[in-house]
Design a protein around this motif. Structure first.
Motif, mmCIF file in Angstrom:
data_model
loop_
_atom_site.group_PDB
_atom_site.id
_atom_site.type_symbol
_atom_site.label_atom_id
_atom_site.label_comp_id
_atom_site.label_asym_id
_atom_site.label_seq_id
_atom_site.Cartn_x
_atom_site.Cartn_y
_atom_site.Cartn_z
ATOM 1 N N MET A 138 -0.176 4.190 8.482
ATOM 2 C CA MET A 138 -0.964 5.039 7.575
ATOM 3 C C MET A 138 -1.258 6.397 8.199
ATOM 4 O O MET A 138 -1.187 7.424 7.522
ATOM 5 C CB MET A 138 -2.266 4.340 7.194
ATOM 6 N N GLN A 157 0.862 -1.173 0.000
ATOM 7 C CA GLN A 157 0.000 0.000 0.000
ATOM 8 C C GLN A 157 0.901 1.226 0.000
ATOM 9 O O GLN A 157 1.694 1.415 0.908
ATOM 10 C CB GLN A 157 -0.895 -0.002 1.247
ATOM 11 N N PRO A 164 -0.558 6.867 2.119
ATOM 12 C CA PRO A 164 -1.968 7.236 2.016
ATOM 13 C C PRO A 164 -2.153 8.713 1.668
ATOM 14 O O PRO A 164 -1.264 9.537 1.878
ATOM 15 C CB PRO A 164 -2.495 6.961 3.429
ATOM 16 N N ALA A 191 -5.080 9.070 5.720
ATOM 17 C CA ALA A 191 -4.273 9.135 6.948
ATOM 18 C C ALA A 191 -5.142 9.574 8.127
ATOM 19 O O ALA A 191 -5.027 9.030 9.229
ATOM 20 C CB ALA A 191 -3.091 10.080 6.763
#
Length: 154
Positions: free
Chosen positions: A66, A8, A11, A16
């Protein structure tokens, strides 16, 4: 490579923020180190799902990363990495990594002419290297304090 991996990228600011809020809500449950049942709502359906304690802990780590704006890669412990992948994970050159393999510092196996490194061996090396680095830094700080070079113990 015969492994299941998921990556991933970092973000968006909105993702986030969602991760930060979700992590705050989940944190109290994660500390209990027990399976957790969540209710997932999609359109007009609501369905409970049970997460094992380890998955809850892993989810907390993902949400923390994240929330801090970092990307996440999940790789199984039994995965085998190429030299390029392993060097990237250690943030070293491929040449440096190959030297570690050839000198036996990190175990590996050959598939034809290609080297493969087990994820768990790579992480064991990284943990040893991090410990060794910390020991050296502690020693340097101690020596600087003894010589009154302006460093104070925290």
């Amino acid at each position: 490579m015969n492994m299941l991996a998921h990556r991933q990228m970092p973000p968006t600011p909105q993702d986030a923020a969602i991760a930060r809020l979700s992590g705050q809500v989940l944190a109290g449950y994660a500390r209990q180190k027990r399976p957790l049942t969540l209710r997932v709502r999609d359109a007009e359906q609501e369905k409970p799902i049970e997460l094992p304690a380890g998955a809850v802990s892993l989810l907390m780590d993902i949400l923390d990363a994240m929330a801090a704006g970092r990307g996440v890669t999940i790789i199984p412990e039994d995965a085998e990495l190429t030299t390029v992948q392993a060097a990237d994970m250690l943030n070293v050159s491929r040449t440096f990594l190959i030297n570690l393999l050839d000198t036996g510092v990190i175990p590996h196996r050959k598939v034809g002419t290609h080297r493969r490194i087990r994820m768990e061996d790579l992480m064991a090396y990284k943990a040893r290297d991090d410990r060794d680095r910390e020991t050296v830094l502690d020693e340097l700080a101690r020596e600087a304090q003894e010589q009154d070079m302006g460093y104070r113990h925290a």
